[in-house]
Design an enzyme around this catalytic site. Structure first.
Site, PDB file in Angstrom:
ATOM      1  N   SER A 136       0.864  -1.172   0.000  1.00  0.00           N
ATOM      2  CA  SER A 136       0.000   0.000   0.000  1.00  0.00           C
ATOM      3  C   SER A 136       0.904   1.227   0.000  1.00  0.00           C
ATOM      4  O   SER A 136       1.856   1.307  -0.779  1.00  0.00           O
ATOM      5  CB  SER A 136      -0.944  -0.018   1.210  1.00  0.00           C
ATOM      6  OG  SER A 136      -1.744   1.131   1.256  1.00  0.00           O
ATOM      7  N   TYR A 150      -5.226   8.681  -5.399  1.00  0.00           N
ATOM      8  CA  TYR A 150      -4.150   7.755  -5.039  1.00  0.00           C
ATOM      9  C   TYR A 150      -4.335   7.261  -3.611  1.00  0.00           C
ATOM     10  O   TYR A 150      -4.242   6.059  -3.340  1.00  0.00           O
ATOM     11  CB  TYR A 150      -2.787   8.434  -5.193  1.00  0.00           C
ATOM     12  CG  TYR A 150      -1.639   7.558  -4.776  1.00  0.00           C
ATOM     13  CD1 TYR A 150      -1.301   6.434  -5.518  1.00  0.00           C
ATOM     14  CD2 TYR A 150      -0.894   7.840  -3.634  1.00  0.00           C
ATOM     15  CE1 TYR A 150      -0.255   5.611  -5.138  1.00  0.00           C
ATOM     16  CE2 TYR A 150       0.158   7.034  -3.249  1.00  0.00           C
ATOM     17  CZ  TYR A 150       0.472   5.914  -3.995  1.00  0.00           C
ATOM     18  OH  TYR A 150       1.503   5.093  -3.604  1.00  0.00           O
ATOM     19  N   LYS A 154      -5.062   3.349  -2.074  1.00  0.00           N
ATOM     20  CA  LYS A 154      -4.199   2.725  -1.071  1.00  0.00           C
ATOM     21  C   LYS A 154      -4.945   2.474   0.250  1.00  0.00           C
ATOM     22  O   LYS A 154      -4.636   1.522   0.967  1.00  0.00           O
ATOM     23  CB  LYS A 154      -2.954   3.590  -0.849  1.00  0.00           C
ATOM     24  CG  LYS A 154      -2.050   3.648  -2.077  1.00  0.00           C
ATOM     25  CD  LYS A 154      -1.633   2.256  -2.544  1.00  0.00           C
ATOM     26  CE  LYS A 154      -0.684   2.270  -3.706  1.00  0.00           C
ATOM     27  NZ  LYS A 154      -0.253   0.902  -4.105  1.00  0.00           N
TER      28      LYS A 154
END
Length: 279
Positions: A136, A150, A154
């Site tokens: 991650s 983004y 994650k």
């Protein structure tokens, strides 16, 4: 072969993936490595050997992933550690990123990882062993200005990894989710980082943050070879952790997020607890 593990690593032509492949092969392990570009992978690591199986895989294509997993199992007769490393960064506010840009990011960073897990699980369940390591980011714990999508991808990786660990525990399968900070890889270059094509001038703070990150390229504090060695170490532990923070910056950001959550949750503790029926 009895004393060496079989590792399946995605995104292996650069960054953490490439470093892990090289270290593992030097240690005599068996490695199946994937990349979108087979020539790039072979150029970086070398041609196929008894220990190394390079694979061209499109992680967003479930059939491509299934074939790669099957080929790995047929070649090495087992799979011990799966490292979902492939992914890319995407910068921009939610308003600036198109639906297509956003979905493509989730397709690679989230659904690509899910495709690998879904494909490999039957083999790991049959073995009654295995270790899935999902890469991650600290952005998945403590997101920053200008990296909303983004961070969302994650966060998703962390979320499903936590539950995956519970779901597969009965099969003897371990799960670790890794949250690295800033490392001196190619992550901040054009080949690994996509910026919105529709910047909006009003988002001055977002532009400033992006500029700061781009200037950081090549000067990040983290050593990728050390991070790769740490991931490999975790992959060989009998009782690996569920969470692994990599980098002093990642550790500090995670601790600050813990403090923030504790403060925010407690502010409305009485209100939170007052939702039950009174009868």
């Amino acid at each position: 072969m009895e004393h060496k593990k079989v590792w399946f690593i995605t995104g292996a032509s650069k960054g953490f993936g490439l470093s892990m492949v090289r270290q593992l092969l030097n240690a005599g392990h068996y490695v199946a490595a994937t990349s979108r570009n087979l020539d790039e992978l072979v150029k970086a690591v070398g041609a196929r050997t008894a220990n190394f199986l390079p694979l061209q895989v499109n992680l967003t294509d479930e059939d491509s992933v299934c074939k790669a997993i099957h080929t790995t199992y047929q070649t090495f007769k087992r799979i011990n550690v799966v490292i979902n490393n492939a992914g890319y960064g995407i910068g921009g506010s939610i308003e600036e990123l198109t639906d297509q840009e956003t979905r493509q990011s989730f397709d690679v960073n989230v659904f690509g990882t899910l495709n690998v897990i879904r494909s490999v699980m039957p083999y790991l369940r049959e073995q009654k062993s295995g270790h899935i390591i999902n890469i991650s980011s600290i952005a998945g714990i403590a997101g920053g200005t200008g990296w909303s999508i983004y961070s969302a991808t994650k966060f998703a990786v962390i979320g499903f990894s936590e539950v995956l660990a519970q779901d597969v525990k009965a099969f003897g399968i371990k799960v670790t989710v890794v949250a690295p900070g800033a490392f001196r890889t190619s992550f901040l270059t054009q080949e690994s980082l996509v910026m919105t094509k529709n910047p909006i001038s009003e988002y001055a703070d977002v532009r400033e943050m992006h500029s700061r990150y781009i200037k950081m390229d090549g000067n990040q504090a983290g050593d990728p070879d050390k991070a790769s060695a740490a991931i490999i170490q975790i992959g060989q532990e009998e009782n690996p952790p569920l969470y692994l923070l990599l980098g002093s910056d990642a550790y500090d950001r995670a601790m600050k997020k813990l403090e923030l959550l504790d403060k925010e949750f407690r502010v409305n503790e009485d209100l939170s607890k007052a939702m039950d029926y009174n009868g």
